[in-house]
Design a protein around this motif. Structure first.
Motif, PDB file in Angstrom:
ATOM      1  N   HIS A 104       0.882  -1.169   0.000  1.00 44.28           N
ATOM      2  CA  HIS A 104       0.000   0.000   0.000  1.00 44.28           C
ATOM      3  C   HIS A 104       0.918   1.216   0.000  1.00 44.28           C
ATOM      4  CE1 HIS A 104      -4.041  -1.777   1.055  1.00 44.28           C
ATOM      5  NE2 HIS A 104      -3.232  -2.813   1.158  1.00 44.28           N
ATOM      6  N   VAL A 105       1.000   1.905  -1.127  1.00 45.69           N
ATOM      7  CA  VAL A 105       1.948   3.006  -1.271  1.00 45.69           C
ATOM      8  C   VAL A 105       1.260   4.209  -1.902  1.00 45.69           C
ATOM      9  CG1 VAL A 105       4.150   3.720  -2.285  1.00 45.69           C
ATOM     10  CG2 VAL A 105       3.826   1.347  -1.605  1.00 45.69           C
ATOM     11  N   HIS A 106       1.593   5.407  -1.419  1.00 43.12           N
ATOM     12  CA  HIS A 106       1.092   6.635  -2.032  1.00 43.12           C
ATOM     13  C   HIS A 106       1.974   6.996  -3.224  1.00 43.12           C
ATOM     14  CE1 HIS A 106      -1.098   6.958   1.770  1.00 43.12           C
ATOM     15  NE2 HIS A 106      -1.941   7.699   1.079  1.00 43.12           N
ATOM     16  N   VAL A 107       1.331   7.191  -4.366  1.00 42.08           N
ATOM     17  CA  VAL A 107       2.031   7.474  -5.617  1.00 42.08           C
ATOM     18  C   VAL A 107       1.572   8.838  -6.124  1.00 42.08           C
ATOM     19  CG1 VAL A 107       2.263   6.720  -8.024  1.00 42.08           C
ATOM     20  CG2 VAL A 107       2.292   5.030  -6.188  1.00 42.08           C
ATOM     21  N   PRO A 108       2.511   9.685  -6.582  1.00 43.78           N
ATOM     22  CA  PRO A 108       2.112  11.009  -7.065  1.00 43.78           C
ATOM     23  C   PRO A 108       1.360  10.947  -8.395  1.00 43.78           C
ATOM     24  CG  PRO A 108       4.464  10.670  -7.395  1.00 43.78           C
ATOM     25  CD  PRO A 108       3.972   9.492  -6.603  1.00 43.78           C
ATOM     26  N   LEU A 109       0.517  11.939  -8.623  1.00 38.40           N
ATOM     27  CA  LEU A 109      -0.179  12.095  -9.896  1.00 38.40           C
ATOM     28  C   LEU A 109       0.548  13.154 -10.711  1.00 38.40           C
ATOM     29  CD1 LEU A 109      -3.895  12.173  -8.650  1.00 38.40           C
ATOM     30  CD2 LEU A 109      -2.628  10.214  -9.549  1.00 38.40           C
ATOM     31  N   HIS A 110       0.747  12.875 -11.996  1.00 37.36           N
ATOM     32  CA  HIS A 110       1.333  13.852 -12.913  1.00 37.36           C
ATOM     33  C   HIS A 110       0.242  14.293 -13.885  1.00 37.36           C
ATOM     34  CE1 HIS A 110       5.886  12.796 -12.432  1.00 37.36           C
ATOM     35  NE2 HIS A 110       5.306  13.075 -11.292  1.00 37.36           N
ATOM     36  N   PHE A 111      -0.140  15.549 -13.803  1.00 31.49           N
ATOM     37  CA  PHE A 111      -1.203  16.084 -14.656  1.00 31.49           C
ATOM     38  C   PHE A 111      -0.596  16.583 -15.962  1.00 31.49           C
ATOM     39  CE2 PHE A 111      -2.615  16.342 -10.299  1.00 31.49           C
ATOM     40  CZ  PHE A 111      -3.916  15.862 -10.369  1.00 31.49           C
ATOM     41  N   ILE A 112      -1.111  16.064 -17.081  1.00 31.97           N
ATOM     42  CA  ILE A 112      -0.581  16.465 -18.384  1.00 31.97           C
ATOM     43  C   ILE A 112      -1.684  17.127 -19.217  1.00 31.97           C
ATOM     44  CG2 ILE A 112       1.185  14.665 -18.367  1.00 31.97           C
ATOM     45  CD1 ILE A 112      -0.561  13.070 -20.346  1.00 31.97           C
ATOM     46  N   ASN A 113      -1.258  17.917 -20.198  1.00 29.82           N
ATOM     47  CA  ASN A 113      -2.148  18.630 -21.134  1.00 29.82           C
ATOM     48  C   ASN A 113      -3.110  19.580 -20.427  1.00 29.82           C
ATOM     49  OD1 ASN A 113      -1.036  17.287 -23.419  1.00 29.82           O
ATOM     50  ND2 ASN A 113      -2.289  15.498 -22.961  1.00 29.82           N
ATOM     51  N   GLN A 114      -2.657  20.171 -19.327  1.00 20.74           N
ATOM     52  CA  GLN A 114      -3.526  21.128 -18.629  1.00 20.74           C
ATOM     53  C   GLN A 114      -3.737  22.388 -19.451  1.00 20.74           C
ATOM     54  OE1 GLN A 114      -3.140  20.688 -13.934  1.00 20.74           O
ATOM     55  NE2 GLN A 114      -1.254  21.471 -14.811  1.00 20.74           N
ATOM     56  N   GLU A 115      -2.621  22.979 -19.933  1.00 22.91           N
ATOM     57  CA  GLU A 115      -2.705  24.263 -20.649  1.00 22.91           C
ATOM     58  C   GLU A 115      -3.426  24.146 -21.983  1.00 22.91           C
ATOM     59  OE1 GLU A 115       0.083  22.886 -19.500  1.00 22.91           O
ATOM     60  OE2 GLU A 115       0.485  24.119 -17.736  1.00 22.91           O
ATOM     61  N   THR A 116      -3.425  22.935 -22.560  1.00 27.69           N
ATOM     62  CA  THR A 116      -4.032  22.768 -23.883  1.00 27.69           C
ATOM     63  C   THR A 116      -5.387  22.069 -23.817  1.00 27.69           C
ATOM     64  OG1 THR A 116      -2.806  20.684 -24.164  1.00 27.69           O
ATOM     65  CG2 THR A 116      -1.784  22.688 -25.022  1.00 27.69           C
ATOM     66  N   SER A 117      -5.919  21.873 -22.603  1.00 21.94           N
ATOM     67  CA  SER A 117      -7.210  21.191 -22.488  1.00 21.94           C
ATOM     68  C   SER A 117      -8.332  22.064 -23.056  1.00 21.94           C
ATOM     69  CB  SER A 117      -7.511  20.842 -21.033  1.00 21.94           C
ATOM     70  OG  SER A 117      -7.689  22.026 -20.286  1.00 21.94           O
ATOM     71  N   VAL A 118      -9.412  21.413 -23.449  1.00 24.92           N
ATOM     72  CA  VAL A 118     -10.548  22.104 -24.064  1.00 24.92           C
ATOM     73  C   VAL A 118     -11.057  23.225 -23.164  1.00 24.92           C
ATOM     74  CG1 VAL A 118     -12.911  21.808 -24.895  1.00 24.92           C
ATOM     75  CG2 VAL A 118     -11.210  20.030 -25.338  1.00 24.92           C
TER      76      VAL A 118
END
Length: 198
Positions: A104-118
């Motif tokens: 059971h491990v906490h893993v980071p989220l990497h958010f991609i395509n934020q600036e180009t999202s609809v």
């Protein structure tokens, strides 16, 4: 990079707050390795080397190697205690890893395509509800991070835990507890300027 996941340690012969305080003044961090059906082991690590390794985000979600007294232990970083006001690591907890037991491990989220999202192109703003998730998997399947693609999100849309694309053999712990735990991860909200324009 591999070197970042190896820690040289020395056995800690004495315990107690006084001994821990003295060791910190010498640039050492008290630590413990536990679990895996073996006795806990008290250790010291070198502060500046650990601090440098912790600058790498992957250290928090990788299988680490702790070397001491001619032995090597495969572990994960389970807990980290920092000084409330100074850049000092006070104590580290490592949990032993068994290849056959799920972690059971906490893993980071990497958010991609934020600036180009609809939605952002229309003037919306991305909000993050969580930046890491607890995953359940065997050690060999442990991901360094999980990508969250926001490209298709429009204003008013959100992405939930169940929408995340996970590597093979990886589950999100919250979702194993039931569908009511399918929490939002990120959303695109309208700004006042967007509302006015519409």
């Amino acid at each position: 990079m591999v070197g970042s996941f190896e820690f040289d340690a020395e056995l800690r012969s004495r315990t107690g707050k006084g001994d821990a305080r003295r060791s910190r003044l010498q640039g050492k961090i008290p630590a413990i390795v536990y679990g895996g059906g073996a006795d806990p082991v008290q250790l010291f690590l070198t502060h500046h080397k650990v601090a440098k390794a912790l600058e790498n985000e992957a250290t928090y979600s990788h299988i680490l190697t702790v070397k001491y007294d001619g032995k090597e232990e495969k572990v994960i970083l389970k807990a980290l205690q920092r000084h409330p006001a100074r850049p000092i690591i006070m104590h580290i907890d490592f949990q032993r890893v068994n290849e056959k037991d799920k972690l059971h491990v906490h893993v980071p989220l990497h958010f991609i395509n934020q600036e180009t999202s609809v939605g952002v192109k229309k003037g919306g703003v991305v909000t993050h509800a969580v930046v890491e998730v607890e995953v359940v998997c065997l050690p060999q399947n442990l991901p360094e991070y999980i990508e969250v693609d926001l490209a298709d999100l429009d204003i008013g849309d959100s992405i939930h835990l169940a929408d995340l694309k996970l590597p093979a053999g990886v589950q999100i712990h919250a979702l194993t507890q039931g569908p009511e735990h399918n929490l939002p991860v990120a959303a695109i909200l309208a700004t006042r300027a967007t509302d006015t324009a519409e």
